[in-house]
Design an enzyme around this catalytic site. Structure first.
Site, PDB file in Angstrom:
ATOM      1  N   ASP A 175       0.736  -4.874  -7.369  1.00 22.92           N
ATOM      2  CA  ASP A 175       1.700  -5.906  -7.751  1.00 22.92           C
ATOM      3  C   ASP A 175       2.951  -5.189  -8.234  1.00 22.92           C
ATOM      4  O   ASP A 175       2.957  -3.989  -8.507  1.00 22.92           O
ATOM      5  CB  ASP A 175       1.133  -6.861  -8.808  1.00 22.92           C
TER       6      ASP A 175
HETATM    7  C1  BGC Z   1       4.378 -11.210  -8.590  1.00 26.12           C
HETATM    8  C2  BGC Z   1       3.968 -11.220  -7.132  1.00 26.12           C
HETATM    9  C3  BGC Z   1       5.185 -11.064  -6.253  1.00 26.12           C
HETATM   10  C4  BGC Z   1       5.914  -9.797  -6.640  1.00 26.12           C
HETATM   11  C5  BGC Z   1       7.149  -9.524  -5.803  1.00 26.12           C
HETATM   12  C6  BGC Z   1       5.268 -10.031  -8.926  1.00 26.12           C
HETATM   13  O1  BGC Z   1       5.817 -10.180 -10.201  1.00 26.12           O
HETATM   14  O2  BGC Z   1       3.235 -11.211  -9.406  1.00 26.12           O
HETATM   15  O3  BGC Z   1       3.286 -12.406  -6.837  1.00 26.12           O
HETATM   16  O4  BGC Z   1       4.838 -11.069  -4.903  1.00 26.12           O
HETATM   17  O5  BGC Z   1       6.300  -9.878  -8.001  1.00 26.12           O
HETATM   18  O6  BGC Z   1       8.179 -10.403  -6.101  1.00 26.12           O
END
Ligand code: BGC
Length: 604
Positions: free
Chosen positions: A240
């Site tokens: 993530d």
């Molecule tokens: C989120 C993800 C997301 C990623 C990219 C993270 O903070 O948890 O779901 O895809 O950011 O934006």
């Protein structure tokens, strides 16, 4: 399950052979610069970039180009579909496949080849701030919805099943340790991920939280033993974003293939560990091969037609409207006698525009664009049809007089309602009440782990971090978990006073998961859930209220009568136990009736 043909596999292996060891190692982290991004994110003009990684231009490998997300493409202007929870309520896998396909097409038109969706975390408790991004409480349904989305999406771009696993508390997502027995994990929290892996999803995103004492991104059991070995996943695992891992060596050894979006921990510490034999060359090669394999697989995917005119085209707008209407869940529809002493008559809905002279649409959410949270899944729509605008467009041709009142003054709103044949109260939430949340920046536990920013950026980066923390600018505004499951008190009182002023009152709920309605649900004859219904939501609402479409949505979770009937939920907890039961199964086990059970939905 192998996602690729023997030809793709041998091409990928050949490309890997032609990469130097240093190039292979370099593939394991995204290309963004953390501190630059932080400055950009806090700036006023932020549009999400394409997050790139794992390219090898020397060999003609263009790399991954990622965009979010679950309700449309989070870059530039795109079609904003209803949130995933709304689509889950349609229980229509063919429809979800079409939505996935439309999002895939638009992602490609924006220049991306990876879309960071679907979100598959099971809704254990409705207070979860990101509930709207997922498909409900039932593993089997989540799996089928996710698989359908991926089937459509992957006709154009790679999908990413996120966030593995048990990521269902927002405010403590960077710190919480979720404890769950192997049996419950396999029976309740993982089958939907496996279903989407079986569908051939190209990538998986690890969760921020830790699982049974180990961060998900550094969890060998989860990423290697279960995902790659037991399920045979041959795609790649990305972290993530930004604070997804804490130790590059531990992550790569656990089976993580890519740190996103920037190289923070997959730096020369991994190279040194490789020299010392603490990481094997075969693990690095495996990670690189996985990243190459999916790129090779997707080079030939698509129909080549990705002009800018695809974005928010008529077909996609019509699909957004169809999906929004099919997701509407009718919870209550009782007859309202016209005068005291009349017989019960027919139910309040659908409305017959020919027998109505005036409709009052009331509430602070009645005439504002409100498509969901403003975290990573936020989509900038070209326009948003509000509930009031949608009803006005449908009813004015019949000569119906439309009035709007924002409900801020109860007496005025009651008078407006009393002067109308029908009162529609739009109540619920917006991005300030629930959604993705980045409270502390950097999150707790990262202060000492993060490399120092380049000296010249320090003052600016600190100011940017402070701005982000205050919620000024930046992608992540408001949001977080819902600590109360009722509507705001003022809104509950508004519903009561409108219902007292006009017996033909319909409450339209805008939300991402369950709302407790005990205080007022018996006082009104009509209730429906519109959800965050996307840019065409107002038209879809009119389609349902006027009967152009019959309601067919059903609840993808149970709505209890009391928060006491739910599993415990503490957004501040450092450790949480996920038991065997939640949702409808927990209500059944406790022998308490739901206000509205799982899969409930009326029609006409
Ligand atoms: C989120 C993800 C997301 C990623 C990219 C993270 O903070 O948890 O779901 O895809 O950011 O934006």
């Amino acid at each position: 399950m192998a996602t690729v043909s023997p030809q793709v596999e041998s091409r990928a292996a050949e490309l890997l052979r032609r990469l130097t060891p240093a190039e292979r190692l370099r593939m394991l982290a995204g290309d963004r610069d953390l501190y630059r991004d932080m400055l950009d994110a806090a700036g006023p003009e932020r549009t999400a970039p394409l997050y790139s990684a794992a390219g090898a231009p020397r060999l003609g490998l263009g790399g991954l180009l990622c965009v979010d997300g679950p309700r449309g493409v989070a870059r530039g202007v795109s079609t904003c579909f209803p949130v995933a929870m709304a689509r889950a309520a349609a229980f229509d896998y063919g429809l979800e496949e079409r939505v996935g396909e439309a999002i895939g097409r638009e992602a490609r038109a924006h220049g991306a080849n990876v879309c960071l969706a679907p979100c598959l975390n099971l809704l254990r408790h409705p207070g979860w701030g990101r509930a709207q991004e997922t498909y409900g409480e039932n593993s089997q349904h989540i799996g089928e919805m996710g698989a359908a989305f991926v089937r459509g999406l992957q006709r154009h771009v790679m999908g990413c099943a996120k966030h593995l696993a048990c990521n269902s508390i927002e405010e403590s997502r960077f710190t919480v340790d979720v404890r769950v027995s192997p049996e419950t994990l396999h029976r309740v929290y993982l089958p939907h991920f496996k279903r989407v892996v079986d569908e051939g999803v190209a990538s998986v995103m690890s969760a921020y939280n830790s699982l049974n004492g180990e961060w998900c991104s550094q969890n060998h059991r989860l990423l290697t033993a279960i995902l790659k070995e037991e399920w045979g996943f041959d795609g790649f695992v990305m972290s993530d974003w930004v604070f997804g891992i804490r130790d590059g060596v531990a992550a790569v050894n656990a089976g993580l293939d890519l740190e996103m979006p920037s190289r923070i921990f997959m730096d020369d510490r991994v190279a040194k560990a490789l020299e010392r034999g603490l990481v094997s060359q075969s693990r690095i090669d495996d990670a690189a091969l996985r990243l190459i394999r999916q790129q090779v697989r997707f080079v030939s995917v698509g129909d080549g037609e990705y002009g800018a005119e695809i974005i928010a085209c008529d077909e996609h707008r019509a699909l957004a409207r169809e999906a929004a209407a099919k997701g509407v869940v009718l919870l209550k529809n009782e007859p309202v006698p016209r005068d005291e002493g009349d017989g019960p008559g027919r139910p309040l809905l659908p409305l017959d525009p020919r027998s109505i002279r005036r409709v009052a649409v009331i509430g602070r959410l009645a005439d504002v664009p409100n498509t969901g949270d403003r975290g990573s899944s936020h989509v900038k729509a070209p326009y948003v049809v509000t509930p009031f605008a949608g009803l006005r467009a449908a009813l004015t041709p019949f000569g119906v007089d439309m009035v709007h009142d924002d409900g801020s003054k109860s007496e005025r709103a009651s008078a407006v309602a009393a002067g109308a044949d029908v009162a529609v109260v739009v109540a619920g939430y917006d991005y300030r009440d629930e959604g993705e949340y980045m409270g502390r920046f950097p999150p707790a536990g990262f202060e000492k782990l993060l490399p120092r920013p380049p000296l010249r950026l320090v003052p600016k980066a600190l100011m940017a971090a402070a701005r982000l923390r205050r919620g000024q600018g930046g992608p992540l505004q408001g949001g977080g978990d819902r600590r109360s499951l009722t509507l705001h008190q003022a809104e509950e009182m508004l519903i009561e006073s409108i219902a007292a002023a006009n017996r033909r009152t319909i409450v339209v709920l805008v939300c991402g998961s369950a709302v407790l309605m005990e205080r007022w649900r018996h006082a009104v004859p009509g209730i429906l859930i519109l959800w965050y219904a996307g840019m065409e939501g107002g038209h879809a609402l009119a389609d349902i209220l006027l009967g152009a479409r019959r309601p067919s949505g059903r609840l993808p979770f149970a709505i209890p009568t009391s928060a006491d009937h739910l599993p415990s939920f503490d957004p501040d907890a450092a450790v949480v136990e996920y038991g065997e039961l939640h949702g409808q199964a927990l209500l059944d086990h406790r022998g308490v009736a739901a206000a509205y059970p799982y899969r409930f939905g009326l029609t006409y």
